[in-house]
Design a protein around this motif. Structure first.
Motif, PDB file in Angstrom:
ATOM      1  N   GLN A  37       0.804  -1.213   0.000  1.00  0.00           N
ATOM      2  CA  GLN A  37       0.000   0.000   0.000  1.00  0.00           C
ATOM      3  C   GLN A  37       0.839   1.265   0.000  1.00  0.00           C
ATOM      4  O   GLN A  37       0.318   2.358  -0.218  1.00  0.00           O
ATOM      5  CB  GLN A  37      -0.924  -0.013   1.215  1.00  0.00           C
ATOM      6  N   PHE A  38       2.141   1.130   0.260  1.00  0.00           N
ATOM      7  CA  PHE A  38       2.986   2.317   0.314  1.00  0.00           C
ATOM      8  C   PHE A  38       3.556   2.680  -1.054  1.00  0.00           C
ATOM      9  O   PHE A  38       4.175   3.712  -1.213  1.00  0.00           O
ATOM     10  CB  PHE A  38       4.116   2.085   1.318  1.00  0.00           C
ATOM     11  N   GLN A  39       3.366   1.832  -2.041  1.00  0.00           N
ATOM     12  CA  GLN A  39       3.918   2.096  -3.363  1.00  0.00           C
ATOM     13  C   GLN A  39       2.839   2.201  -4.435  1.00  0.00           C
ATOM     14  O   GLN A  39       3.157   2.248  -5.605  1.00  0.00           O
ATOM     15  CB  GLN A  39       4.909   0.971  -3.739  1.00  0.00           C
ATOM     16  N   ARG A  40       1.599   2.243  -4.013  1.00  0.00           N
ATOM     17  CA  ARG A  40       0.550   2.275  -5.024  1.00  0.00           C
ATOM     18  C   ARG A  40       0.006   3.682  -5.239  1.00  0.00           C
ATOM     19  O   ARG A  40       0.105   4.561  -4.374  1.00  0.00           O
ATOM     20  CB  ARG A  40      -0.577   1.323  -4.656  1.00  0.00           C
ATOM     21  N   LYS A  66      -5.555   4.833 -15.012  1.00  0.00           N
ATOM     22  CA  LYS A  66      -4.477   4.174 -15.743  1.00  0.00           C
ATOM     23  C   LYS A  66      -4.912   2.809 -16.274  1.00  0.00           C
ATOM     24  O   LYS A  66      -4.483   2.393 -17.348  1.00  0.00           O
ATOM     25  CB  LYS A  66      -3.242   4.048 -14.855  1.00  0.00           C
ATOM     26  N   ILE A  67      -5.752   2.119 -15.517  1.00  0.00           N
ATOM     27  CA  ILE A  67      -6.295   0.834 -15.992  1.00  0.00           C
ATOM     28  C   ILE A  67      -7.073   1.040 -17.292  1.00  0.00           C
ATOM     29  O   ILE A  67      -6.916   0.297 -18.266  1.00  0.00           O
ATOM     30  CB  ILE A  67      -7.209   0.209 -14.920  1.00  0.00           C
ATOM     31  N   ILE A  68      -7.909   2.068 -17.310  1.00  0.00           N
ATOM     32  CA  ILE A  68      -8.703   2.347 -18.512  1.00  0.00           C
ATOM     33  C   ILE A  68      -7.794   2.752 -19.671  1.00  0.00           C
ATOM     34  O   ILE A  68      -7.955   2.275 -20.800  1.00  0.00           O
ATOM     35  CB  ILE A  68      -9.750   3.439 -18.231  1.00  0.00           C
ATOM     36  N   ASP A  69      -6.833   3.612 -19.400  1.00  0.00           N
ATOM     37  CA  ASP A  69      -5.915   4.036 -20.460  1.00  0.00           C
ATOM     38  C   ASP A  69      -5.116   2.857 -21.020  1.00  0.00           C
ATOM     39  O   ASP A  69      -4.856   2.793 -22.228  1.00  0.00           O
ATOM     40  CB  ASP A  69      -4.936   5.086 -19.916  1.00  0.00           C
ATOM     41  N   VAL A 113      -4.071  -7.882 -10.344  1.00  0.00           N
ATOM     42  CA  VAL A 113      -3.409  -6.817  -9.578  1.00  0.00           C
ATOM     43  C   VAL A 113      -2.618  -5.946 -10.541  1.00  0.00           C
ATOM     44  O   VAL A 113      -1.875  -6.447 -11.387  1.00  0.00           O
ATOM     45  CB  VAL A 113      -2.466  -7.407  -8.502  1.00  0.00           C
ATOM     46  N   GLU A 114      -2.801  -4.639 -10.420  1.00  0.00           N
ATOM     47  CA  GLU A 114      -2.122  -3.688 -11.300  1.00  0.00           C
ATOM     48  C   GLU A 114      -1.975  -2.364 -10.563  1.00  0.00           C
ATOM     49  O   GLU A 114      -2.874  -1.944  -9.826  1.00  0.00           O
ATOM     50  CB  GLU A 114      -2.930  -3.490 -12.587  1.00  0.00           C
ATOM     51  N   PHE A 115      -0.827  -1.700 -10.747  1.00  0.00           N
ATOM     52  CA  PHE A 115      -0.569  -0.399 -10.124  1.00  0.00           C
ATOM     53  C   PHE A 115      -0.738  -0.446  -8.601  1.00  0.00           C
ATOM     54  O   PHE A 115      -1.194   0.522  -7.981  1.00  0.00           O
ATOM     55  CB  PHE A 115      -1.464   0.685 -10.727  1.00  0.00           C
ATOM     56  N   GLY A 116      -0.398  -1.588  -8.011  1.00  0.00           N
ATOM     57  CA  GLY A 116      -0.464  -1.730  -6.565  1.00  0.00           C
ATOM     58  C   GLY A 116      -1.843  -2.000  -5.994  1.00  0.00           C
ATOM     59  O   GLY A 116      -2.021  -1.995  -4.780  1.00  0.00           O
TER      60      GLY A 116
END
Length: 242
Positions: free
Chosen positions: A5-8, A17-20, A64-67
């Motif tokens: 959770q500290f890097q997301r 970003k998921i949509i892009d 799981v993506e982008f933390g």
């Protein structure tokens, strides 16, 4: 699902970003779930509803993506309507609720109409139970209540209590033409109906689980049945030729 959770990214940034990344040409996308209701916790995921006219059919996907743990609910511009219908028939409006409360991530002019569809369904509530359905549910709720009262086996009583709470919550909500839910949504649905009743309901079953005291759970279930004539056993029939 454990994530760092500290890097997301923030929930909204990650969803964008998921949509892009995966749906750059989609017609619309919505971020829903606990992160938009202000109920986020360390295990929360991102519920994202995507509308893409190129999809041949709806599907659900988790990764799981982008933390973040991501749950995608993907539809073309028609497939969501079958889910609206199914959700309403079972009185658990998962998709309409997500769309109604969700925050828009992307929109090419389609989401106003879909959101209005969802809000209309939610406002209308589920179909009213007819008398035959009420009697059937009343009978089975009585049966489990009797099992609960009569059980002297703690292990069995724990599981009976879970079933009793589920059936009692369903009976309360459906006889008042309210939406139901499962798991955490049982508590939330009861609170949406009546916060004081929800608190009393929870306390009654908590008393049993914590101190093996059945009295309040029995009382609250009997109070739920009372407007419909109380417990139902004698005279009930199902499937018998007249």
């Amino acid at each position: 699902m454990q994530v760092n959770q500290f890097q997301r990214l923030s929930s909204f940034q990650a969803a964008e970003k998921i949509i892009d990344k995966f749906f750059p040409d989609c017609e619309g996308a919505i971020l829903a779930g606990s992160v938009v209701r202000g109920q986020e916790n360390p295990t929360s995921d991102l519920d994202i509803v995507v509308f893409d006219q190129k999809l041949p059919a709806s599907y659900r996907e988790s990764f799981v993506e982008f933390g973040w743990p991501i749950e995608l609910f993907c539809h073309n511009l028609k497939s969501y309507q079958a889910f609206f219908k199914s959700d309403c028939e079972r009185a658990r409006p998962c998709l309409p609720r997500m769309i109604s409360e969700g925050v828009v991530l992307k929109d090419k002019g389609i989401l106003d109409g879909i959101k209005k569809e969802a809000e209309t369904l939610l406002h209308a509530g589920p179909e009213k139970w007819d008398i035959a359905t009420i009697k059937l549910k009343q009978y089975f709720l009585t049966d489990v209540l009797d099992d609960f009262i009569g059980s002297s086996n703690r292990s069995e009583s724990i599981f009976i209590a879970g079933t009793l709470a589920d059936l009692a919550a369903e009976f309360t909500l459906r006889t008042n033409k309210r939406w139901i839910g499962t798991s955490k949504w049982i508590s939330r649905s009861l609170a949406e109906y009546d916060e004081n009743f929800a608190e009393a309901f929870t306390q009654a079953f908590d008393l049993f689980y914590s101190k093996n005291d059945k009295s309040k759970a029995i009382h609250i279930v009997e109070s739920i049945l009372e407007p419909y004539g109380g417990r139902l056993f004698e005279g009930f029939s199902l499937g018998k030729n007249q």
